[in-house]
Design a protein around this motif. Structure first.
Motif, mmCIF file in Angstrom:
data_model
loop_
_atom_site.group_PDB
_atom_site.id
_atom_site.type_symbol
_atom_site.label_atom_id
_atom_site.label_comp_id
_atom_site.label_asym_id
_atom_site.label_seq_id
_atom_site.Cartn_x
_atom_site.Cartn_y
_atom_site.Cartn_z
ATOM 1 N N ALA A 119 0.645 -1.289 0.039
ATOM 2 C CA ALA A 119 0.007 -0.041 0.011
ATOM 3 C C ALA A 119 0.836 1.262 0.096
ATOM 4 N N GLY A 120 2.112 1.186 0.216
ATOM 5 C CA GLY A 120 2.940 2.361 0.157
ATOM 6 C C GLY A 120 2.823 3.048 1.326
ATOM 7 N N ASP A 121 3.772 4.064 1.709
ATOM 8 C CA ASP A 121 3.958 4.720 3.018
ATOM 9 C C ASP A 121 3.139 6.058 3.316
ATOM 10 N N GLN A 122 1.964 6.197 2.162
ATOM 11 C CA GLN A 122 1.395 7.469 2.112
ATOM 12 C C GLN A 122 0.135 7.269 3.247
ATOM 13 N N PRO A 123 0.086 8.095 4.190
ATOM 14 C CA PRO A 123 -1.172 7.869 5.143
ATOM 15 C C PRO A 123 -2.346 7.956 4.384
ATOM 16 N N LYS A 124 -3.478 7.291 5.133
ATOM 17 C CA LYS A 124 -4.685 7.185 4.233
ATOM 18 C C LYS A 124 -5.743 7.449 5.309
ATOM 19 N N THR A 125 -7.086 7.724 5.016
ATOM 20 C CA THR A 125 -7.910 8.165 5.808
ATOM 21 C C THR A 125 -9.189 7.588 5.350
ATOM 22 N N LEU A 126 -10.204 7.427 6.105
ATOM 23 C CA LEU A 126 -11.730 6.979 5.934
ATOM 24 C C LEU A 126 -12.686 8.186 5.840
ATOM 25 N N PRO A 127 -13.830 8.343 5.029
ATOM 26 C CA PRO A 127 -14.670 9.227 5.366
ATOM 27 C C PRO A 127 -15.310 9.076 6.772
ATOM 28 N N GLN A 128 -15.931 10.328 6.998
ATOM 29 C CA GLN A 128 -16.702 9.991 8.485
ATOM 30 C C GLN A 128 -18.013 9.161 8.046
ATOM 31 N N PHE A 129 -18.382 8.450 8.897
ATOM 32 C CA PHE A 129 -19.590 7.360 8.723
ATOM 33 C C PHE A 129 -20.855 8.279 8.456
ATOM 34 N N THR A 130 -20.932 9.411 8.943
ATOM 35 C CA THR A 130 -22.270 10.287 9.021
ATOM 36 C C THR A 130 -21.776 11.657 8.647
ATOM 37 N N ASP A 131 -22.246 12.059 7.289
ATOM 38 C CA ASP A 131 -21.329 13.271 6.951
ATOM 39 C C ASP A 131 -22.533 14.163 7.218
ATOM 40 N N LEU A 132 -22.549 14.611 8.511
ATOM 41 C CA LEU A 132 -23.494 15.646 9.174
ATOM 42 C C LEU A 132 -22.569 16.637 9.684
ATOM 43 N N PRO A 133 -22.717 17.977 9.743
ATOM 44 C CA PRO A 133 -22.305 19.055 10.806
ATOM 45 C C PRO A 133 -22.438 18.309 12.272
ATOM 46 N N PRO A 134 -21.265 18.842 13.086
ATOM 47 C CA PRO A 134 -21.300 18.082 14.503
ATOM 48 C C PRO A 134 -22.542 18.900 15.233
ATOM 49 N N ILE A 135 -22.881 18.013 16.333
ATOM 50 C CA ILE A 135 -23.810 18.585 17.271
ATOM 51 C C ILE A 135 -23.346 19.713 18.228
ATOM 52 N N ARG A 136 -23.891 20.798 18.515
ATOM 53 C CA ARG A 136 -23.209 21.578 19.478
ATOM 54 C C ARG A 136 -24.104 21.730 20.605
ATOM 55 N N LEU A 137 -23.511 21.414 21.843
ATOM 56 C CA LEU A 137 -24.091 21.660 23.203
ATOM 57 C C LEU A 137 -23.116 22.453 24.046
ATOM 58 N N GLY A 138 -23.747 23.792 23.932
ATOM 59 C CA GLY A 138 -23.152 24.905 24.625
ATOM 60 C C GLY A 138 -21.558 24.978 24.272
ATOM 61 N N VAL A 139 -20.409 24.772 25.128
ATOM 62 C CA VAL A 139 -19.077 24.959 24.646
ATOM 63 C C VAL A 139 -18.779 23.812 23.884
ATOM 64 N N VAL A 140 -19.457 22.457 24.128
ATOM 65 C CA VAL A 140 -18.813 21.301 23.438
ATOM 66 C C VAL A 140 -19.480 20.966 22.100
ATOM 67 N N VAL A 141 -18.426 20.585 21.380
ATOM 68 C CA VAL A 141 -18.927 20.038 19.809
ATOM 69 C C VAL A 141 -18.896 18.628 19.796
ATOM 70 N N ILE A 142 -20.034 17.817 19.462
ATOM 71 C CA ILE A 142 -19.662 16.539 19.397
ATOM 72 C C ILE A 142 -20.052 15.796 17.944
ATOM 73 N N SER A 143 -19.042 15.287 17.310
ATOM 74 C CA SER A 143 -18.984 14.922 15.931
ATOM 75 C C SER A 143 -19.659 13.294 15.944
ATOM 76 N N TYR A 144 -20.460 13.456 14.760
ATOM 77 C CA TYR A 144 -21.040 12.095 14.625
ATOM 78 C C TYR A 144 -20.259 10.852 14.755
ATOM 79 N N GLN A 145 -18.924 10.907 14.366
ATOM 80 C CA GLN A 145 -17.849 10.045 14.537
ATOM 81 C C GLN A 145 -17.637 9.470 15.941
ATOM 82 N N PHE A 146 -17.866 10.662 16.805
ATOM 83 C CA PHE A 146 -17.720 10.110 18.310
ATOM 84 C C PHE A 146 -18.587 9.338 18.804
ATOM 85 N N LEU A 147 -20.181 9.640 18.278
ATOM 86 C CA LEU A 147 -21.168 8.945 18.570
ATOM 87 C C LEU A 147 -21.023 7.548 18.249
#
Lengths: 292, 323
Positions: A119-147
């Motif tokens: 696969a070579g030495d280049q880093p790879k990444t996957l897309p977010q499972f749910t491509d929606l803007p993260p949820i904001r709860l006051g000062v905290v931002v929760i991404s869907y990937q976290f859930l």
């Protein structure tokens, strides 16, 4: 001094990566309980999880859920392959624990190098499972990937608990953990349990790899750091206790994310390794004490 | 030497079998001196690794302990030598003394709690020590210059006499390896060595015989750390460059492969293993990416099928006469 209002946010990212460490730690426990073997190739499963999912997604163009399923099956098969090719012959020859550790570490390096060549030495990444803007709860931002990470981890823990409690195979594995000789006298096929534990442990590693890759990246050499973090999680939780390993993982994730804020990202591995040494020196049995 | 009983055997076939790897090793060294060029460098690496593996063999082969972290001591001493000679223009010998002192100090401080551990705890703790030193080498950029590495390290020199030619370096390294091997042999035959062998056999039995197990284990750890430190310093002076990769996990796997190829616990094994294993990548030139792959796979095969290495080659032959 960093802004303290970031603290809840940092704690969240620590919990997410801690769940991943926990899953890897459980992988260590599953094999250790079934066979007394500490599999140092555990990190390879995590790396393969991310890498195979990436190539299935991008070369075959399969949708993400199917790609994830294919990946998990493929890595579980790889786990059984390691068990057959490396662990089983040594097990049959009654190799010492040190030789087993060395052989699995060598297997880790072989897989790592194969991944580099393929696969070579280049880093790879996957897309977010749910491509929606993260949820904001006051000062905290929760991404869907976290859930996704927390949700899938908790689901797996419940499923594993049921597996060990209700199914025949799960009960047999617990019997092996208790006393392998007595288990085999009861007609349990101990050597089949060894293969099963490698498959299960590899699948757990693959899930961890698929879950974490969208939030960071994966490359041929991410295995060893993940394996060490998983091992630390297992030690902190008391080696051989799956639930303890999960808690240990979350504690390690939190410690590490705090260390990143305090000392910078460069020293996060040093922080994790230092936690390991402190635990080994002061309380090698972990917080809950070693299983059995 | 009394370490190779089979060599005194009357069976010529067996004798030949035992001597074969040694003939290859000596032949390669001689060839390097005659041919010169790149092959001298290959053999120089082999000799540096031999020093490292001789030390590891004392701790693992004789005392029966486990360490995945001796690269830490090579790194500590190697970097000390590099920084002190390249930045502060110290004499190589003085810089090595400082590096050795640092490595021994760290070995003492870490060894004391570490060696109380057993099994996978001991394995993981030593692995962690090696990785911590590696991580620090990559991150502490103001001193180690991170992945860039340090260049301009002064060449190998003894009391003001600088060794510049590649052949001269190899000659000095062969001498050092012979001395290191001789010291290890003396150590093995001494009271100290016998105590370590007793510990390897059974800690409880050794304790019953009045051996202070904890102290002897720590002493063996320090001796092997000193060998590792010597190897680390030799490396930076011979190559005149150092970067963290030199002392990474690669070093550990390579050293274990050499130890197992040569035969763990034997006196000549480390030298034999170092020379033979160093030759392998030369046979697979153009497969540079495959090097660690071959080492790893080779190590697994050795562990399964020939855990005693080349030193036990004659065991493969059917024994005649004596049952």
């Amino acid at each position: 001094m960093p802004d303290l209002s970031y603290l809840p946010q940092i704690a969240l990212s620590g919990i997410a990566v801690g769940c991943i460490y926990g899953l890897i730690g459980i992988g260590f426990c599953v094999i250790y309980n079934a066979s007394g073997i500490v599999n140092f190739a555990q990190g390879a499963f995590v790396m393969m999880g991310g890498m195979i999912a990436y190539s299935v997604l991008n070369t075959l163009g399969l949708p993400l859920p199917i790609a994830a399923a294919v990946t998990i099956v493929a890595v579980a098969a790889a786990g059984v392959a390691i068990e057959r090719v490396v662990v089983r012959p040594l097990w049959d020859r009654k190799a010492t624990m040190f030789v087993m550790i060395l052989a699995t570490l060598a297997a880790q390096i072989v897989i790592e190098r194969l991944a580099l060549i393929v696969a070579g030495d280049q880093p790879k990444t996957l897309p977010q499972f749910t491509d929606l803007p993260p949820i904001r709860l006051g000062v905290v931002v929760i991404s869907y990937q976290f859930l996704w990470i927390v949700g899938v981890s908790l689901l797996l823990i419940v499923l594993l608990g049921q597996f060990f409690k209700r199914t025949k195979a799960g009960k047999a594995m617990r019997a092996c953990a208790f006393n392998r000789e007595a288990a085999s006298l009861q007609g349990i096929n101990v050597s089949r349990m060894l293969a099963l534990s490698f498959a299960l442990s590899a699948a757990l590693g693959a899930v961890a790899g698929v879950l974490i890759t969208p939030t960071q990246y994966t490359a041929f050499n991410v295995g060893v750091p993940f394996a060490i973090s998983g091992f630390i999680a297992a030690i902190v939780g008391g080696f051989g206790r799956p639930l303890g390993a999960f808690m240990g993982g979350i504690m390690l994730g939190l410690t590490q994310s705090m260390a990143i804020v305090a000392f910078g990202a460069g020293l996060k591995n040093v922080a994790a390794l230092s936690v390991l040494l402190i635990f080994l020196f002061i309380r090698p049995g972990g917080i809950l004490g070693e299983a059995k | 030497m009394t370490n190779l009983p089979a060599i005194t055997s009357r069976d010529p076939l067996r004798r030949g079998f035992v001597a074969l790897p040694w003939a290859v090793a000596c032949g390669m060294l001689t060839y390097a001196f005659i041919a010169g060029g790149y092959f001298v460098t290959v053999m120089s690496f082999a000799m540096i690794y031999a020093v490292f593996v001789i030390g590891l063999n004392i701790f693992m082969g004789t005392a029966g302990q486990v360490s995945f972290g001796h690269n830490a001591f090579a790194a500590l001493s190697g970097y000390t030598s590099a920084v002190l000679t390249a930045t502060y223009y110290w004499e190589p010998i003085a810089a090595f003394a400082a590096g050795l002192a640092l490595a021994l100090l760290v070995a003492l401080v870490v060894g004391w709690p570490t060696l109380r551990l057993k099994g996978h705890y001991l394995a993981m703790a030593t692995l962690a020590i090696g990785l911590i030193v590696y991580e620090i080498a990559t991150q502490w950029q103001s001193v180690t210059q991170g992945y860039m590495g340090i260049s301009g390290i002064s060449p190998l020199a003894f009391w003001g006499y600088e060794i510049v030619s590649e052949r001269g370096k190899l000659f000095a390294l062969v001498l050092i390896v012979l001395l290191a091997s001789l010291a290890a042999a003396r150590l093995r035959a001494s009271r100290f060595g016998r105590a370590l062998a007793a510990i390897a056999g059974s800690e409880d039995a050794a304790r019953a015989l009045g051996i202070d197990v904890a102290h002897y284990k720590l002493a063996a750890f320090l001796v092997s750390a000193a060998y590792a430190a010597l190897a680390g310093s030799l490396f930076v002076h011979v190559v005149e460059f150092v970067s963290p990769e030199v002392f990474g996990l690669h070093m550990v796997v390579l050293a274990f492969t050499m130890l197992y190829v040569g035969g763990i616990g034997t006196l000549g094994g480390p030298i034999l293993g170092a020379v033979i294993v160093s030759l392998l990548p030369e046979m697979f030139r153009g497969f540079k990416d495959y090097q660690d792959l071959f080492y790893g796979a080779g190590l697994i095969i050795l562990l399964i099928y020939a855990p005693k290495g080349l030193a036990a080659l004659s065991d493969l032959l059917p024994r005649k006469g004596r049952a």
